[in-house]
Design an enzyme around this catalytic site. Sequence first.
Site, PDB file in Angstrom:
ATOM      1  N   TYR A  26       2.307  12.113 -33.940  1.00 58.39           N
ATOM      2  CA  TYR A  26       2.314  10.676 -33.629  1.00 58.39           C
ATOM      3  C   TYR A  26       2.301   9.775 -34.863  1.00 58.39           C
ATOM      4  CZ  TYR A  26       1.347  12.493 -28.983  1.00 58.39           C
ATOM      5  OH  TYR A  26       1.436  13.175 -27.789  1.00 58.39           O
ATOM      6  N   HIS A 101       8.018   6.021 -25.761  1.00 59.04           N
ATOM      7  CA  HIS A 101       7.188   7.103 -26.303  1.00 59.04           C
ATOM      8  C   HIS A 101       7.407   7.211 -27.803  1.00 59.04           C
ATOM      9  CE1 HIS A 101       6.300   8.752 -22.293  1.00 59.04           C
ATOM     10  NE2 HIS A 101       7.564   8.483 -22.008  1.00 59.04           N
TER      11      HIS A 101
HETATM   12  C1  DQA Z   1       3.410  10.055 -25.601  1.00 59.19           C
HETATM   13  C2  DQA Z   1       3.939  11.425 -25.160  1.00 59.19           C
HETATM   14  C3  DQA Z   1       3.081  12.005 -24.056  1.00 59.19           C
HETATM   15  O1  DQA Z   1       3.580  13.304 -23.693  1.00 59.19           O
HETATM   16  C4  DQA Z   1       1.658  12.167 -24.503  1.00 59.19           C
HETATM   17  O2  DQA Z   1       0.844  12.605 -23.426  1.00 59.19           O
HETATM   18  C5  DQA Z   1       1.104  10.945 -25.143  1.00 59.19           C
HETATM   19  C6  DQA Z   1       1.948  10.122 -25.999  1.00 59.19           C
HETATM   20  C7  DQA Z   1       4.195   9.503 -26.809  1.00 59.19           C
HETATM   21  O3  DQA Z   1       4.087   8.311 -27.071  1.00 59.19           O
HETATM   22  O4  DQA Z   1       4.886  10.269 -27.489  1.00 59.19           O
HETATM   23  O5  DQA Z   1      -0.090  10.667 -25.049  1.00 59.19           O
HETATM   24  O6  DQA Z   1       3.568   9.149 -24.522  1.00 59.19           O
END
Ligand code: DQA
Length: 160
Positions: A26, A101
């Site tokens: 992330y 995402h």
């Molecule tokens: C997310 C991707 C999801 O699979 C995960 O559960 C998240 C973050 C993303 O921003 O990449 O918490 O939404």
Amino acid sequence: MPQTPVIYVLNGPNLNLLGVREPHIYGHDTLADVQTICEAASDGDTIVFRQTNHEGELIDWVHEARIEAAALVLNPAGYGHTSVALLDALKALTIPIVECHLSNPAARERFRHRSYVSPVATGIVSGFGPISYDLAVRAAVRLARERAAAADRSVQAKEA
Ligand code: DQA
């Protein structure tokens, strides 16, 4: 004078830990950094930016967006893969919905391939880290403006 359009940017569980949570996936930007990115991308529209770890609260905010917002950017985080209740709430919206995402869930574990949000999203931005939010907000602003212009045209056509 017409009011400035409002774009809701709603964030689901664990996104408050951005910057420290799995940074290899992330990244190192915090949620506050992401908010700054959204505000910079808003082109003068008002950004309402929120995060919650609670499904019911997220759903309450979706209901609020139905009334208050010109468009919704939603990173449902884990709830995107699990929440029929979130899908049901989103189905009540007529405004554009941009699913957003940081990572690309389609390139990750199998359980992340299902999204309950995608079937009702106008479009999806994923995999670009914080840039996903920049692109999602820009798309939301433009979609909201196109929708407002179409509504104006239909009022004018009725008056003509
Ligand atoms: C997310 C991707 C999801 O699979 C995960 O559960 C998240 C973050 C993303 O921003 O990449 O918490 O939404």
